[in-house]
Design a protein around this motif. Structure first.
Motif, short mmCIF file in Angstrom:
data_model
loop_
_atom_site.label_atom_id
_atom_site.label_comp_id
_atom_site.label_asym_id
_atom_site.label_seq_id
_atom_site.Cartn_x
_atom_site.Cartn_y
_atom_site.Cartn_z
N GLN A 240 79.74 77.62 -54.10
CA GLN A 240 78.29 77.41 -54.13
C GLN A 240 77.97 75.93 -54.03
OE1 GLN A 240 76.37 78.78 -57.69
NE2 GLN A 240 74.31 78.52 -56.88
N VAL A 241 76.96 75.61 -53.23
CA VAL A 241 76.41 74.26 -53.16
C VAL A 241 75.09 74.28 -53.92
CG1 VAL A 241 75.57 72.42 -51.64
CG2 VAL A 241 77.51 73.85 -50.93
N PHE A 242 75.06 73.67 -55.10
CA PHE A 242 73.91 73.77 -55.99
C PHE A 242 73.65 72.40 -56.62
CE2 PHE A 242 70.73 74.80 -58.69
CZ PHE A 242 71.02 75.24 -59.98
N TYR A 243 72.49 71.81 -56.30
CA TYR A 243 72.10 70.53 -56.87
C TYR A 243 70.63 70.55 -57.24
CZ TYR A 243 76.40 68.81 -54.73
OH TYR A 243 77.71 68.63 -54.37
N HIS A 244 70.30 70.03 -58.43
CA HIS A 244 68.91 69.85 -58.80
C HIS A 244 68.32 68.66 -58.05
CE1 HIS A 244 68.51 72.79 -62.04
NE2 HIS A 244 69.76 72.51 -62.38
N ARG A 245 67.00 68.58 -58.07
CA ARG A 245 66.33 67.50 -57.35
C ARG A 245 66.66 66.14 -57.94
NH1 ARG A 245 60.94 65.32 -57.76
NH2 ARG A 245 60.24 64.45 -55.77
N ARG A 246 66.74 66.08 -59.27
CA ARG A 246 67.06 64.82 -59.94
C ARG A 246 68.28 64.99 -60.81
NH1 ARG A 246 63.40 60.62 -59.84
NH2 ARG A 246 61.34 61.09 -58.95
N ASP A 247 69.02 63.89 -60.96
CA ASP A 247 70.17 63.87 -61.84
C ASP A 247 69.71 63.78 -63.29
OD1 ASP A 247 73.17 63.46 -62.23
OD2 ASP A 247 72.35 61.70 -63.22
N SER A 248 70.18 64.69 -64.14
CA SER A 248 69.68 64.77 -65.50
C SER A 248 70.08 63.56 -66.35
CB SER A 248 70.20 66.04 -66.18
OG SER A 248 71.62 66.06 -66.18
N SER A 249 71.19 62.92 -66.04
CA SER A 249 71.66 61.80 -66.87
C SER A 249 71.04 60.47 -66.48
CB SER A 249 73.19 61.70 -66.79
OG SER A 249 73.60 61.49 -65.45
N THR A 250 70.73 60.27 -65.21
CA THR A 250 70.19 58.98 -64.75
C THR A 250 68.72 59.02 -64.38
OG1 THR A 250 70.76 59.41 -62.43
CG2 THR A 250 72.47 58.39 -63.83
N GLY A 251 68.19 60.21 -64.09
CA GLY A 251 66.81 60.32 -63.65
C GLY A 251 66.63 60.02 -62.18
N LEU A 252 67.70 59.58 -61.50
CA LEU A 252 67.63 59.29 -60.07
C LEU A 252 67.59 60.57 -59.26
CD1 LEU A 252 70.36 56.49 -59.84
CD2 LEU A 252 67.89 56.15 -59.76
N PHE A 253 67.10 60.46 -58.02
CA PHE A 253 67.25 61.58 -57.11
C PHE A 253 68.75 61.86 -56.96
CE2 PHE A 253 63.01 62.41 -56.03
CZ PHE A 253 62.33 61.21 -55.85
N THR A 254 69.11 63.12 -57.03
CA THR A 254 70.53 63.49 -57.06
C THR A 254 71.32 62.88 -55.92
OG1 THR A 254 70.06 65.57 -58.19
CG2 THR A 254 72.12 65.44 -56.97
N GLU A 255 70.74 62.88 -54.71
CA GLU A 255 71.48 62.40 -53.54
C GLU A 255 71.72 60.90 -53.58
OE1 GLU A 255 68.61 63.89 -53.52
OE2 GLU A 255 67.09 62.67 -52.52
N GLN A 256 71.09 60.18 -54.53
CA GLN A 256 71.29 58.74 -54.64
C GLN A 256 72.43 58.37 -55.58
OE1 GLN A 256 67.47 57.28 -55.90
NE2 GLN A 256 66.54 57.49 -53.88
N THR A 257 73.00 59.32 -56.27
CA THR A 257 74.03 59.03 -57.27
C THR A 257 75.42 59.04 -56.64
OG1 THR A 257 74.33 61.35 -57.89
CG2 THR A 257 72.61 60.11 -59.05
N GLU A 258 76.32 58.26 -57.24
CA GLU A 258 77.69 58.20 -56.74
C GLU A 258 78.42 59.52 -56.98
OE1 GLU A 258 77.16 54.88 -54.93
OE2 GLU A 258 79.14 55.82 -54.96
#
Length: 402
Positions: A240-258
């Motif tokens: 499964q490819v499953f990502y929320h819109r924002r990263d819960s730990s950083t608050g950044l948009f998920t696609e912006q995180t390392e």
């Protein structure tokens, strides 16, 4: 059997990086120790050097007409001469199963004892690849010499040139893919996957209607309309490819995180090795992975909220992916109705418990189902699809019973 990262830590050992020239490696795995692996090697340029497929997908197993490969001279040399050398030179390694396809091969290798000091699995695979390449060069050299001798005899002016005097390319693509097999159930699925390779390839050729639309198919506990490569449902491995819109730990948009970037590359590498990616591709993080996979022709099951009826067809990009046998599009029957039914049952339970007022229930029902509700439900369905190969296509269910 392979040792997990957690087990290494419990033993007081520090996992270390594995620096092989390979597609992707588990940094916690000891590739010099015992383990069970499925190895995949692909011919450079995906040329069909190893043979061609014959058979009928409707034939019974273990009969002459069941899908199989007819090996070329190179394929026969690899099977009968090069593969046995692995155990001959490294008796610690047993070849449990081998599947040779026209343009790639799968090996099921069991490392029963630790390899000699300084040796890793990658060293053995590179040696095997080198032996296969030399066999290929020898065949080419023999054919070139025969052709050159014929030309010289006809023209009385051309001198034969041996391939050994020029650069000889590698038969295989750089690196290889390994899948670490950790449990008996996974081993059974991998063995079935390897055995069914010719069958799946001929399905794409002999049953083009499986790349079209079907209005009623049951997968697990839910029903769908489908368009595309139904055989993807029977793949042993789906993720499964499953990502929320924002990263819960950083608050950044998920696609912006390392973390996302690493996970995205890992999932695409898995798909390049044959794992089917499953997702509704709603969030940007999901859509970036799925769109890249479709563009590269990697196996994808895409869930969508739009209905699929007898006149529906996807846009050109997805249609071409379906025609290549790389994409299956699923639309769940009664998506909103199921969400409303689930919400009604939940609301009734909350009202009975006295935790929800009538006004709150009315307000929620007016805006329900929301895109957020659909997002989560489609991802729940994706998880169910990944967990099962139990698919029944009405009227042609026998086509899916492999």
């Amino acid at each position: 059997m392979p040792t997990s990262k957690e087990e290494l830590l419990r033993r007081g050992l520090q996992p270390h990086d594995i620096n092989h020239n390979q597609y992707r490696r588990a940094e916690w795995q000891d590739y010099g120790g015992c383990g069970l692996y499925m190895i995949t090697l692909c011919v450079e340029g995906r040329h069909a050097f190893f043979g061609h497929l014959e058979g009928d997908i409707r034939a019974k197993r273990n009969t002459a007409d069941y899908p199989h490969i007819v090996l070329s001279s190179l394929g026969r040399i690899i099977l009968n001469e090069e593969l046995p050398k692995i155990h001959r030179f490294y008796p610690q390694i047993e070849t449990w199963q081998a599947t040779i396809m026209p343009d790639h091969l799968h090996l099921l290798l069991y490392v029963a004892e630790p390899l000699p000091d300084g040796k890793k699995l990658g060293d053995i695979i590179r040696r095997f690849k080198g032996g296969c390449s030399r066999a290929w060069w020898a065949i080419g050299e023999k054919n070139a010499l025969k052709s050159a001798e014929t030309t010289a005899r006809d023209n009385k002016a051309v001198v034969p040139v041996l391939l050994s005097t020029v650069h000889c390319p590698s038969l295989f693509e750089a690196g290889y893919h390994d899948r670490i097999i950790k449990r008996p159930g996974m081993l059974d699925a991998i063995k079935r996957y390897m055995s069914d390779n010719p069958l799946r390839a001929l399905m794409r050729r002999q049953l083009p209607h499986l790349m079209e639309r079907h209005l009623h198919i049951r997968i697990g506990a839910h029903e769908y309309a489908a368009f595309g490569a139904l055989f993807l449902l029977k793949r042993a491995e789906k993720e499964q490819v499953f990502y929320h819109r924002r990263d819960s730990s950083t608050g950044l948009f998920t696609e912006q995180t390392e973390d996302y970037k690493r996970e995205r590359e890992r999932q695409l590498a898995e798909a390049r090795a044959g794992v089917v990616l499953v997702s509704p591709a709603i969030s940007k993080g999901e859509s970036l992975v799925i769109n890249t996979a479709i563009k590269e022709g990697l196996p994808v099951i895409h869930l969508q909220k739009e209905l699929i009826d007898r006149y529906w067809k996807p846009e050109l990009r997805r249609f071409e992916a379906c025609a290549r046998g790389a994409l299956l599009i699923l639309s769940p029957w009664g998506l909103d109705e199921e969400l409303k039914k689930n919400a009604l049952m939940e609301n009734t339970a909350l009202k009975s418990a006295g935790t929800m007022t009538t006004s709150t229930t009315t307000s929620r029902s007016e805006s329900f189902p929301s895109e957020y509700d659909r997002f989560h439900h489609l991802n729940d369905l994706a998880a169910e699809i990944c967990a099962t190969t139990d698919a029944v296509l009405l009227n042609v269910a026998d086509m899916l019973e492999m």
